[in-house]
Design an enzyme around this catalytic site. Structure first.
Site, PDB file in Angstrom:
ATOM      1  CE  LYS A  48      -6.806  13.801   0.579  1.00 26.69           C
ATOM      2  NZ  LYS A  48      -7.022  12.653  -0.275  1.00 26.69           N
ATOM      3  NE  ARG A  49      -4.194  10.040  10.457  1.00 25.78           N
ATOM      4  CZ  ARG A  49      -3.843   9.138  11.361  1.00 25.78           C
ATOM      5  NH1 ARG A  49      -4.612   8.099  11.596  1.00 25.78           N
ATOM      6  NH2 ARG A  49      -2.749   9.293  12.080  1.00 25.78           N
ATOM      7  CE  LYS A  95     -14.225   5.878   0.828  1.00 24.44           C
ATOM      8  NZ  LYS A  95     -13.324   5.864   1.981  1.00 24.44           N
ATOM      9  CG  HIS A 125      -1.979  -1.003   1.236  1.00 22.61           C
ATOM     10  ND1 HIS A 125      -3.247  -0.786   0.739  1.00 22.61           N
ATOM     11  CD2 HIS A 125      -1.959  -2.272   1.677  1.00 22.61           C
ATOM     12  CE1 HIS A 125      -3.967  -1.883   0.897  1.00 22.61           C
ATOM     13  NE2 HIS A 125      -3.206  -2.803   1.468  1.00 22.61           N
ATOM     14  CE  LYS A 133      -2.722  10.621   3.535  1.00 23.93           C
ATOM     15  NZ  LYS A 133      -3.349   9.732   2.525  1.00 23.93           N
ATOM     16  CB  THR A 162     -10.284   4.819  -1.189  1.00 21.17           C
ATOM     17  OG1 THR A 162      -9.822   5.135   0.123  1.00 21.17           O
ATOM     18  CG2 THR A 162      -9.565   3.583  -1.701  1.00 21.17           C
TER      19      THR A 162
HETATM   20  N1  GPU Z   1      -2.388   3.507   3.436  1.00 23.01           N
HETATM   21 BR1  GPU Z   1       1.166   1.765   4.130  1.00 23.01          BR
HETATM   22  C1  GPU Z   1      -2.845   3.800   4.700  1.00 23.01           C
HETATM   23  O1  GPU Z   1      -3.970   4.287   4.860  1.00 23.01           O
HETATM   24  N2  GPU Z   1      -2.073   3.531   5.783  1.00 23.01           N
HETATM   25  C2  GPU Z   1      -0.853   2.946   5.660  1.00 23.01           C
HETATM   26  O2  GPU Z   1      -0.164   2.715   6.650  1.00 23.01           O
HETATM   27  C3  GPU Z   1      -0.431   2.620   4.350  1.00 23.01           C
HETATM   28  C4  GPU Z   1      -1.174   2.920   3.267  1.00 23.01           C
HETATM   29  C5  GPU Z   1      -3.254   3.837   2.294  1.00 23.01           C
HETATM   30  C6  GPU Z   1      -2.566   4.585   1.169  1.00 23.01           C
HETATM   31  O3  GPU Z   1      -1.892   5.706   1.681  1.00 23.01           O
HETATM   32  C7  GPU Z   1      -3.646   5.013   0.176  1.00 23.01           C
HETATM   33  O4  GPU Z   1      -3.083   5.633  -0.941  1.00 23.01           O
HETATM   34  C8  GPU Z   1      -4.455   3.797  -0.280  1.00 23.01           C
HETATM   35  O5  GPU Z   1      -5.567   4.203  -1.031  1.00 23.01           O
HETATM   36  C9  GPU Z   1      -4.950   2.996   0.917  1.00 23.01           C
HETATM   37  O6  GPU Z   1      -3.872   2.673   1.789  1.00 23.01           O
HETATM   38  C10 GPU Z   1      -5.626   1.706   0.511  1.00 23.01           C
HETATM   39  O7  GPU Z   1      -4.855   0.990  -0.384  1.00 23.01           O
END
Ligand code: GPU
Length: 833
Positions: A566-567, A681, A373, A572, A677
């Site tokens: 978002k976080r 949405k 991810h 970001k 994601t």
């Molecule tokens: N993502 Br690694 C998180 O939310 N937390 C993490 O620790 C890691 C990845 C996210 C990605 O930042 C995001 O781009 C992606 O859409 C999501 O995972 C699901 O794949």
């Protein structure tokens, strides 16, 4: 223990099958029964929380009968199951989703109304299940919804944290974290005190000869008990109800160590119990960051070992041969957090079941798939060898053996590349030595996937490049992320969902999202556009009310709502957004009152949590709040610009925010956001997006068309050169951004010193995230947004067109791709409700 009822007595069980309610009267009876018996209250003291509890219990009873039947059917058919291992499941609220999936929301609404409650108020009583940080955890939750909806035999495995992600309060413009104690009353979980697993830590390894075979024994150390808690996962419009099993830790051997207790050592026996419970106590609040804490590694092993024990126990019931294991079991690793499962299964097979190494390894690698991810280096998990050795001595030996056999193969295949072994070794030869979890996950899996096309290409050409040479390109694949349209359209935006249904032949689009394409025929329909615009406006009114209630700021719902939720993370680039907001403010201030009248009113809405230890992210939150404090009370500006920071962004707030956005921001430095994601949405809810060529933005552009999205900024392939130039060439700052910085430094938004590090990151420390490089193009893209929004008719047409082309981004499509390309599992056909 055989606890099955003998054949002659089963007749009585069948006679007494539980029947679930089917109508309003039946529902009301169940609610009253739960209020009066389960909750021991009455109509004289039934508040909204009690109404919520009783309604949930009524639906829970329903779900659990479906759950039982689903599990019996899956056991009886004995087909292959999928196990989704994730340290995070960001589920949000369950009641509304259960009512919609079961299809009895209207009945509940009428019933509750007769009993004296409004269903919306009852739904709002529920505390979010917030066992996740952000996108990764929410993806797992969307996948569970799709797996059940598509009738796949699938289980999720996770940890039952006592504290989920912290609650965020904003005090004097700063983030303050408050613990999220959410388990006080949770009707959605079933404790299974009979389903427990003893988990071992520490100890030592010795060699023993058993039946002439030399075997490794892991002995001693301490034992912690894992207790299962099950959460039923209903599919939409199907009776399939899958299971999410969450493990909770407790001291083994009952409440106390009685020996210690009797010898007067009461305190230490309590302390031991508390230490055991610490393992599942709290979710680590970092997103895209691994800090290498010992307790985190304990969490990982605890959860993985309990889950594998459970999976193996289930497999063994079918009395099949071990080599059939991968035909019965597919395990997906959600990032590297569960990578120890690879080592644990190998250990079970060789040390406990006595299989030869090679046979065991063949089974292991055929069973696992690994999803990556992120490519951010600070998020790639590494554990110090010494820590693994101490906590899991036998596992470290197995990791070394896995690495040895792997490197032997590599050496044979690449005899001339001496450096290759160092680069790909699972053990990094650093000080201290580290176990590279991503490499272990690749070596132990048969498929590795990224989560959007660009990201999947990037992992093949950067962090995992050597592994493509070693294993061939086919081991690496892409499954672009998706979202469940049930929660993210039907539940979050019921009026839009209804309008869509009226033009798409009913609700079928909720399970076949490509049917949205039928909307395109109605783009020019005046009446349809009008209804569309009315719904968007109503959703903005609802958000405006929330803003007023929580911040005291009055915003005009006719303004353009510009949202970034978002976080909070430098990659970001919320800092780019807030610098852009300041630039807009300065431009407005420089105008004459006449010129100002011609400007488009805007509300810039921010939301998101910063990891408690992420100082820079917290400074960004502080700047947003400081800018808001100045702009929102500036009488020259009025409605032309408002800046809002929404406290405690979470799943249930997202359900209110996404439907209310006109434009949302997905503006990460190209190449850093694996997928994203929330971009999906927002578009699905009839908002447009401004974004970089990153993650799934690229595929969204391909689907909706370039004229229905606002792209800006440098491309991922140019990032490396730009960074290099910042460091080794002369680095000039965009002149408009420079003005923004000067204004901050003048003290316009409070003590300049508070923001000096944010500015220095761009001016003096190499601008790693390319804020200055992208600033001009970002501002210009926003000017295009303003122009486009002025023509409301065209704007609505763009939104409708974009929605009609979003069919690809359903998580149902993802799950089908995983099922076909990675898991090789089939759905079980079932009757509908
Ligand atoms: N993502 Br690694 C998180 O939310 N937390 C993490 O620790 C890691 C990845 C996210 C990605 O930042 C995001 O781009 C992606 O859409 C999501 O995972 C699901 O794949």
């Amino acid at each position: 223990v055989e606890a099955s009822i003998p054949e002659p007595q089963r007749e009585a069980w069948k006679r007494n099958q539980i029947t679930s309610f089917v109508d309003k009267d039946g529902f009301e009876q169940e609610v009253v029964r739960h209020v009066e018996t389960t909750l021991a209250r009455s109509m004289f003291n039934c508040d909204e929380i009690a109404a919520y509890s009783a309604t949930s219990l009524a639906f829970r009873d329903r779900l659990i009968t479906h759950w039982n039947k689903t599990q019996q059917r899956q056991t009886y058919r004995d087909t292959k199951r999928v196990y989704y291992l994730s340290l995070e499941f960001l589920m949000g609220r369950a009641l509304d989703n259960a009512m919609l999936n079961v299809g009895l929301k209207d009945i509940a609404k009428d019933g509750l109304s007769e009993l004296g409650f409004r269903i919306e108020d009852v739904i709002k009583q529920e505390h979010d299940a917030a066992l996740g940080n952000g996108g990764l955890g929410r993806l797992a939750a969307c996948f569970l919804d799709s797996l059940a909806t598509l009738n796949y035999p699938a289980w999720g495995y996770g940890l039952r944290y006592r504290y989920g992600i912290f609650k965020q309060e904003i005090i004097d413009g700063y983030q303050v974290e408050v613990p999220d104690y959410w388990l006080d009353f949770n009707p959605w979980e079933f404790p299974r005190h009979d389903v427990t697993v003893d988990i071992q830590f520490f100890g030592q390894v010795s060699k023993k000869t058993i039946d002439g075979k030399s075997m490794c024994m892991w002995e001693g150390g301490e034992i912690v008990q894992a207790v299962a808690y099950d959460v039923p996962i209903p599919g939409y419009d199907t009776s399939t109800t899958n299971n999410l099993r969450l493990w909770s830790s407790k001291a083994s051997g009952g409440e106390f160590d009685f020996q210690k207790f009797n010898s007067g050592d009461y305190e230490s026996s309590v302390a031991e119990q508390q230490r055991a419970e610490t393992i599942s106590a709290v979710l680590y609040p970092n997103d895209n960051l691994e800090r290498g804490k010992e307790l985190r590694l304990k969490q990982q092993y605890f959860w993985v070992a309990a889950s594998l024990y459970d999976i193996v126990r289930r497999f063994k019931k079918s009395k099949r041969q071990w080599k059939e294991f991968p035909d019965q079991v597919a395990i997906q690793l959600n990032d590297t957090h569960p990578t120890l499962a690879i080592v644990e299964l190998q250990r079970i097979l060789i040390d406990i079941e006595g299989l030869p190494w090679d046979d065991a390894w063949e089974i292991v690698t055929s069973t696992f798939g690994y999803t990556n991810h992120t490519v951010l280096p600070e998020a790639l998990e590494k554990w110090p060898v010494g820590l693994v050795q101490h906590l899991l001595p036998r596992h470290l030996q197995i990791i070394y053996d896995i690495n040895l056999y792997f490197l032997q193969g590599v050496e044979k295949a690449f005899p001339d590349d001496r450096d290759m072994l160092r680069r790909v070794s699972i053990i990094e030869e650093s000080q201290p030595k580290m176990v590279r979890m991503a490499f272990l996950a690749i070596v132990g899996s048969h498929k590795v996937n990224g989560v959007a096309e660009l990201h999947s290409d990037l992992i093949k050409t950067t962090i995992f490049k050597d592994f493509v040479k070693i294993y061939g390109v086919d081991k690496f694949t892409n499954v672009t992320n998706g979202i469940t349209p049930r929660r993210w359209l039907h539940q979050a935006n019921p009026r839009l969902s209804e309008l869509i249904a009226s033009r798409c032949g009913g609700n079928a689009f909720l399970t076949d999202l490509t049917l949205l394409s039928q909307l395109e025929r109605h783009v020019d329909d005046k009446q349809f556009r009008k209804e569309w615009a009315e719904i968007k406006y109503a959703n903005k009114v609802r958000l405006a009310k929330h803003i007023k209630d929580t911040t005291g700021v009055v915003v005009n719902p006719a303004s353009l709502f510009d949202v970034q939720v978002k976080r909070i993370h430098e990659y970001k680039r919320q800092q780019l957004n807030v610098f852009g907001v300041i630039h807009r403010y300065l431009s407005l201030k420089a105008m004459t009152p006449e010129q100002r009248k011609k400007q488009l009113p805007r509300v810039s809405i921010f939301g998101g949590k910063a990891a408690p230890g992420y100082w820079m992210a917290k400074q960004i939150i502080h700047l947003v709040n400081s800018v808001g404090a100045v702009v929102n009370k500036d009488e020259d500006i009025g409605d032309l610009l408002k800046v809002i920071f929404l406290e405690d962004y979470n799943v249930s707030k997202a359900e209110m925010i996404c439907p209310a956005s006109d434009i949302s921001e997905h503006i990460s430095t190209a190449g850093t956001e694996a997928s994203g994601t929330s971009n999906m949405k927002f578009v699905l809810n009839g908002g447009l997006i401004i974004g970089t060529c990153d993650g799934a933005n690229i595929e969204i552009t391909r689907e909706v068309g370039e004229s229905n999205i606002f792209l800006f900024g440098n491309l991922s392939e140019d990032v490396e050169d730009l960074r290099h130039a910042h460091t080794y060439g002369s680095h000039t700052i965009d002149p408009d951004l420079d003005k923004v910085f000067n204004e901050i430094e003048k003290g316009t938004f409070g003590t300049p010193h508070d923001f000096s590090a944010m500015i220095a990151a761009v001016r003096h420390h190499g601008d790693y995230y390319l804020v200055s490089d992208d600033f001009r193009s970002y501002i210009e893209a926003h000017q295009l947004v303003d122009e486009a929004y002025r023509n409301q008719d065209d704007w609505i047409a763009k939104c409708i067109t974009a929605v009609s082309r979003m069919g690809f981004f359903t998580s149902d499509r993802c799950i089908e791709e995983y099922a076909e390309e990675i898991w090789n599992v089939e759905p079980l056909a079932v009757d509908r409700h």
